[in-house]
Design a protein around this motif. Structure first.
Motif, mmCIF file in Angstrom:
data_model
loop_
_atom_site.group_PDB
_atom_site.id
_atom_site.type_symbol
_atom_site.label_atom_id
_atom_site.label_comp_id
_atom_site.label_asym_id
_atom_site.label_seq_id
_atom_site.Cartn_x
_atom_site.Cartn_y
_atom_site.Cartn_z
ATOM 1 N N LEU A 123 35.297 38.037 42.453
ATOM 2 C CA LEU A 123 36.320 38.245 41.547
ATOM 3 C C LEU A 123 37.403 37.365 41.590
ATOM 4 O O LEU A 123 37.865 36.549 40.714
ATOM 5 N N TYR A 124 38.009 37.324 42.960
ATOM 6 C CA TYR A 124 39.246 36.603 43.157
ATOM 7 C C TYR A 124 38.937 35.066 42.879
ATOM 8 O O TYR A 124 39.609 34.211 42.287
ATOM 9 N N LYS A 125 37.764 34.406 43.432
ATOM 10 C CA LYS A 125 37.486 32.890 43.023
ATOM 11 C C LYS A 125 37.270 32.603 41.658
ATOM 12 O O LYS A 125 37.222 31.587 41.205
ATOM 13 N N HIS A 126 37.019 33.739 40.807
ATOM 14 C CA HIS A 126 37.035 33.341 39.489
ATOM 15 C C HIS A 126 38.129 33.925 38.503
ATOM 16 O O HIS A 126 38.024 34.182 37.277
ATOM 17 N N SER A 127 39.365 33.843 39.395
ATOM 18 C CA SER A 127 40.441 34.477 38.740
ATOM 19 C C SER A 127 41.799 33.329 38.532
ATOM 20 O O SER A 127 41.548 32.311 39.237
ATOM 21 N N SER A 128 42.602 33.493 38.018
ATOM 22 C CA SER A 128 43.806 32.644 37.933
ATOM 23 C C SER A 128 44.569 32.729 39.293
ATOM 24 O O SER A 128 45.250 31.585 39.577
ATOM 25 N N TYR A 129 44.248 33.507 40.278
ATOM 26 C CA TYR A 129 44.855 33.418 41.413
ATOM 27 C C TYR A 129 44.207 32.227 42.458
ATOM 28 O O TYR A 129 44.777 31.728 43.318
ATOM 29 N N TYR A 130 42.969 32.010 42.132
ATOM 30 C CA TYR A 130 42.172 30.904 42.952
ATOM 31 C C TYR A 130 42.849 29.585 42.974
ATOM 32 O O TYR A 130 42.801 29.068 41.820
ATOM 33 N N ASP A 131 42.996 29.123 43.953
ATOM 34 C CA ASP A 131 43.598 27.618 43.945
ATOM 35 C C ASP A 131 42.529 26.598 44.494
ATOM 36 O O ASP A 131 43.088 25.374 44.936
ATOM 37 N N GLY A 132 41.530 26.875 44.894
ATOM 38 C CA GLY A 132 40.505 26.151 45.240
ATOM 39 C C GLY A 132 40.168 26.291 46.806
ATOM 40 O O GLY A 132 39.215 25.812 47.193
ATOM 41 N N SER A 133 40.850 27.148 47.651
ATOM 42 C CA SER A 133 40.753 27.328 48.937
ATOM 43 C C SER A 133 40.264 28.851 49.064
ATOM 44 O O SER A 133 40.802 29.832 48.300
ATOM 45 N N GLU A 134 39.491 29.074 50.079
ATOM 46 C CA GLU A 134 38.731 30.430 50.180
ATOM 47 C C GLU A 134 39.899 31.421 50.615
ATOM 48 O O GLU A 134 40.762 31.127 51.313
ATOM 49 N N PRO A 135 39.815 32.562 50.040
ATOM 50 C CA PRO A 135 40.949 33.303 50.288
ATOM 51 C C PRO A 135 40.697 34.239 51.470
ATOM 52 O O PRO A 135 39.539 34.346 51.779
ATOM 53 N N THR A 136 41.650 34.821 52.106
ATOM 54 C CA THR A 136 41.468 35.897 53.303
ATOM 55 C C THR A 136 41.388 37.197 52.614
ATOM 56 O O THR A 136 42.410 37.496 51.923
ATOM 57 N N ILE A 137 40.553 37.856 53.203
ATOM 58 C CA ILE A 137 40.362 39.359 52.764
ATOM 59 C C ILE A 137 40.671 40.161 53.821
ATOM 60 O O ILE A 137 39.810 39.982 54.792
ATOM 61 N N ARG A 138 41.599 41.066 53.830
ATOM 62 C CA ARG A 138 41.982 41.883 55.140
ATOM 63 C C ARG A 138 41.833 43.368 54.608
ATOM 64 O O ARG A 138 42.245 43.815 53.447
ATOM 65 N N PHE A 139 41.321 43.986 55.467
ATOM 66 C CA PHE A 139 41.155 45.477 55.446
ATOM 67 C C PHE A 139 41.880 46.182 56.161
ATOM 68 O O PHE A 139 41.727 45.872 57.622
ATOM 69 N N VAL A 140 42.745 47.260 56.002
ATOM 70 C CA VAL A 140 43.318 48.018 57.066
ATOM 71 C C VAL A 140 43.309 49.472 56.564
ATOM 72 O O VAL A 140 42.900 49.711 55.613
ATOM 73 N N ASP A 141 43.736 50.270 57.372
ATOM 74 C CA ASP A 141 43.730 51.698 57.288
ATOM 75 C C ASP A 141 45.028 52.078 56.884
ATOM 76 O O ASP A 141 46.025 51.268 56.917
#
Length: 171
Positions: A123-141
């Motif tokens: 979803l992120y890579k097909h959004s307006s947020y995507y700048d061509g570089s792989e996003p970092t996805i973080r999961f926390v509790d």
């Protein structure tokens, strides 16, 4: 359980993203920059996530507003009365998902991170947020304990893929 969680999360996000329409009266007042931030072909997201083809993905664009709406929808109580995700934040090229528990790197959190990573990354890579570089996805509790962090897609057959991942540390 894995298929149920995937289906439930995917359905909620997809319907939320697809349900966000563009207001015609607001569209006339948009500048050229905001005109670039319009969602396109969200109806393709109504398919089962795994059946969306590469050709379909090429046609899909999600505006920041619609992606934020989908992330907000993730924080709502599900049909079982459970709230799995406390909040989702986007900071620079990083998406931070806070699970609604203090279980740290439990098996459930680890599985959810793997399932969510693939979907959120697409979803992120097909959004307006995507700048061509792989996003970092973080999961926390809820205690801000890092469950999983990756700057490249996770392999659902092998949880650790050698990317920038840490477990059991406070963020």
């Amino acid at each position: 359980m894995k298929k149920f969680l995937t289906a439930a999360c995917a359905l909620g996000l997809l319907l939320s993203a697809a349900g966000c329409g563009n207001d015609d009266s607001a569209a006339s007042a948009k500048t050229e920059k905001t005109a670039e931030d319009e969602s396109k072909n969200l109806d393709l997201l109504k398919k089962d996530f795994n059946s969306i083809t590469k050709e379909d993905w090429k046609k899909i664009h999600i505006s920041k507003k619609d992606l934020n709406g989908a992330f907000e929808k993730m924080t709502e109580t599900n049909s079982n009365g459970e709230k799995v995700v406390k909040k989702v934040e986007i900071k620079n090229n990083t998406v931070v998902i806070t699970f609604n528990n203090s279980d740290g790197k439990s098996m459930e959190n680890g599985l959810l991170a793997i399932l969510f990573d693939q979907f959120l990354r697409a979803l992120y890579k097909h959004s307006s947020y995507y700048d061509g570089s792989e996003p970092t996805i973080r999961f926390v509790d809820l205690d801000n304990q890092l469950v999983q962090e990756s700057n490249k897609p996770l392999d659902d057959d092998n949880e650790t893929d050698g990317s920038s991942q840490n477990s059991g540390k406070k963020s």
